[in-house]
Design an enzyme around this catalytic site. Structure first.
Site, PDB file in Angstrom:
ATOM      1  N   SER A  58       0.141  -1.474   0.115  1.00 43.55           N
ATOM      2  CA  SER A  58      -0.450   0.434   0.045  1.00 43.55           C
ATOM      3  C   SER A  58       0.597   1.656  -0.255  1.00 43.55           C
ATOM      4  O   SER A  58       1.920   1.065  -0.002  1.00 43.55           O
ATOM      5  CB  SER A  58      -0.784   0.339   1.556  1.00 43.55           C
ATOM      6  N   LYS A  59      -0.029   2.342   0.018  1.00 44.47           N
ATOM      7  CA  LYS A  59       1.109   3.936  -0.368  1.00 44.47           C
ATOM      8  C   LYS A  59       1.399   3.906   1.329  1.00 44.47           C
ATOM      9  O   LYS A  59       2.426   4.521   1.422  1.00 44.47           O
ATOM     10  CB  LYS A  59      -0.188   4.615  -0.087  1.00 44.47           C
ATOM     11  N   ARG A  60       0.915   3.487   1.944  1.00 42.41           N
ATOM     12  CA  ARG A  60       1.476   3.686   3.389  1.00 42.41           C
ATOM     13  C   ARG A  60       2.035   2.883   4.326  1.00 42.41           C
ATOM     14  O   ARG A  60       3.687   2.972   4.286  1.00 42.41           O
ATOM     15  CB  ARG A  60       0.872   3.413   4.525  1.00 42.41           C
ATOM     16  N   GLY A  90       4.766   2.637   1.574  1.00 48.79           N
ATOM     17  CA  GLY A  90       5.924   3.440   1.667  1.00 48.79           C
ATOM     18  C   GLY A  90       6.107   4.295   2.736  1.00 48.79           C
ATOM     19  O   GLY A  90       7.521   4.551   2.033  1.00 48.79           O
ATOM     20  N   GLU A 124       0.328  17.209   0.093  1.00 41.96           N
ATOM     21  CA  GLU A 124       1.210  16.059   1.025  1.00 41.96           C
ATOM     22  C   GLU A 124       2.151  15.254  -0.082  1.00 41.96           C
ATOM     23  O   GLU A 124       1.639  15.597  -1.598  1.00 41.96           O
ATOM     24  CB  GLU A 124      -0.126  14.569   0.945  1.00 41.96           C
TER      25      GLU A 124
END
Ligand code: GLU
Length: 513
Positions: A267-269, A271, A289
């Site tokens: 997921s993006k998180r 990263g 962001e």
């Protein structure tokens, strides 16, 4: 004999944000497959969900594909025989098809309001169930199957909002084939009546627009992420309902990209959490962001693509380094794995390191020239390339080139304290002064001349070689690491070497014993 169908694939992202590396891999596999088969690669923008539209996402997608070297044959910029390729510009096309399904009894009008559906959802939840608009309940809801014909007519004429829903057949086994997963059977009793079209915004939903466009654009293979597998039965049934089964595309659902550790989808998180990019290019959201990108972090697109290609596909050999042409040659859907592929940042870096090593000094020199210019240091590409040649093996990311060479272009402003303590000994200061004179006495300071001469002098005078070289490096670079000090002296030239040694002797002086 039937003629072999022309291979036509499409990458069909929704512009809801930056393209995640999983999306780039989907585009890449489509591209490799298309090129391998001598077919066409289409980019279709699926932007019928206006609520999820993110400005800038579309340009981001195209810039990312371009950076990766994924070339399009048809698309919103390229045009093509089936233009337009942006679904919002194809708005008029879809209603006709939705109505065709109503006419043939495969779909129906539904008038239930958002509030009514919400209340049903809440009621179900309070009883520990989830609400599903399906064959079991459709008869008791507000739609053209349950209401009398004149009432339906009146509602349609009143201008009240309606949707068209697919009438999912009851208790039927849908038999499907996937090029990666093989044969799949799903019973329709687990499926609901999906909305296909909404009068409120005169737009189709994903399912209708996707099937209609794949049909009209003569798509032969749908290669997409595993998250779309649950939609496959509906898509099969839509092809059947339209009478398009003969030309229905073949499907291939790609395995998920998994987190570096633990369970689940990358997921993006992840990263942010582990400090590696999950996007090809840097992305700035409207909320301010920033998400880091492979390009800005110093990855070469060829390395990024090579790494990504092997996440879920294997060539069946030990080969790891593939150019795009080699990937095209070797790629096949049969060798795509069914199980998820775990992302590995060290491996991504390893690929980049290999590609940097194999890049020409001139190419890397041009990159370095740009980075130096940003710091106000102007050099020629040739000069930057010479510097790169000395340190290329040590660079993992392109951005490493600058710190690895900066001292070759700038005299040290300070001297690393630990190195000073270790290598600038009072007993050696006189030797360093003599060393300076040895350099001064040489006509040129090429490695061939200095290295044997200076080393011999050190040995003859009992000056330990390691101490001599590290001290010299400290004086010239300000640090005691780096490539051959003699190569650096040759690079910066005699005058600069002497000036730096003088500066070091003056700055460091003679330490207390
Ligand atoms: N628009 C869908 C997406 O964003 C496309 C899925 C498909 O390829 O059918 O992934």
């Amino acid at each position: 004999m039937t003629q072999k169908r022309r291979v036509r694939v499409r990458f069909a992202p929704s512009p809801t944000g930056p393209l995640h590396i999983g999306g780039v891999r989907t585009a890449l596999y489509n591209y490799l497959f298309a090129r391998h088969e001598g077919g066409d690669m289409i980019l279709r923008i699926e932007d019928t969900d206006s609520q999820r539209f993110v400005p800038g996402a579309e340009d981001y997608i195209m810039e990312a594909l371009e950076w990766c070297g994924i070339k399009l044959d048809e698309g919103i910029r390229e045009g093509g025989p089936h233009a337009p390729y942006r679904q919002s510009e194809r708005k008029e096309i879809y209603l006709k098809y939705a109505l065709q399904l109503v006419e043939s009894g495969n779909a129906y009008y539904a008038f239930d309001t958002a509030e009514e559906l919400d209340a049903l959802r809440k009621e179900a939840e309070s009883q520990g169930r989830s609400f599903s608009y399906d064959a079991k309940v459709r008869g008791s809801l507000n739609n053209s199957l349950s209401l009398p014909a004149d009432e339906v007519k009146a509602r349609l004429e009143s201008g009240a909002h309606w949707v068209i829903r697919f009438k999912m057949p009851e208790n039927e086994n849908v038999e499907m084939d996937d090029l990666i997963r093989g044969h799949i059977t799903i019973n329709t009793s687990t499926l609901d009546d999906k909305v296909l079209y909404k009068s409120a915004d005169s737009l189709p939903t994903y399912h209708l627009a996707n099937i209609v466009d794949d049909h009209l654009m003569e798509v032969s293979h749908v290669i997409r992420g595993e998250e779309w597998l649950p939609s496959l039965p509906l898509h099969y049934l839509l092809y059947r309902a339209f009478g398009w089964t003969d030309t229905q595309p073949q499907f291939a659902h790609l395995p998920l990209l998994l987190k570096p550790q633990g369970q689940g989808k990358l997921s993006k998180r992840d990263g942010d959490k582990f400090g590696f990019p999950v996007f090809p290019l840097e992305w700035h959201s409207a909320e301010g962001e920033k998400s880091i990108g492979y390009r800005e972090e110093g990855y070469l697109p060829q390395a990024f693509i090579n790494m990504l290609a092997l996440l879920g596909w294997n060539p069946g050999t030990e080969q790891e380094i593939f150019s795009m042409d080699e990937l095209i040659e070797a790629f096949s859907l049969e060798k795509v794995s069914k199980s998820g592929a775990r992302f590995n940042q060290d491996k991504a870096k390893w690929f980049n390191q290999q590609y940097i090593r194999n890049s020409s000094d001139e190419f890397l020199g041009a990159q370095l020239k740009g980075m130096l210019a940003e710091r106000g240091i102007e050099v020629t590409v040739e000069r930057a390339a010479e510097a790169v040649a000395l340190i290329k093996e040590r660079a993992v990311l392109l951005k490493d080139l600058l710190p690895l060479t900066l001292y070759m272009f700038e005299a040290p402003k300070s001297y690393d304290e630990k190195s000073v303590a270790k290598f600038w000994k009072a007993e050696d200061v006189e030797r360093f002064k003599t060393l300076r004179e040895k350099f001064a006495g040489l006509e040129t300071i090429s490695v061939a001349e200095t290295e044997p001469f200076i080393c011999q002098w050190a040995v003859d005078n009992g000056f330990p070689l390691g101490r001599m070289m590290n001290g010299l490096r400290l004086a010239v670079l300000g640090i005691s690491q780096g490539p051959s000090i003699f190569a650096i002296c040759e690079f910066i030239g005699k005058e600069e070497t002497l000036a730096r040694m003088d500066a070091a002797l003056a700055a460091l002086g003679c330490p207390e014993e």
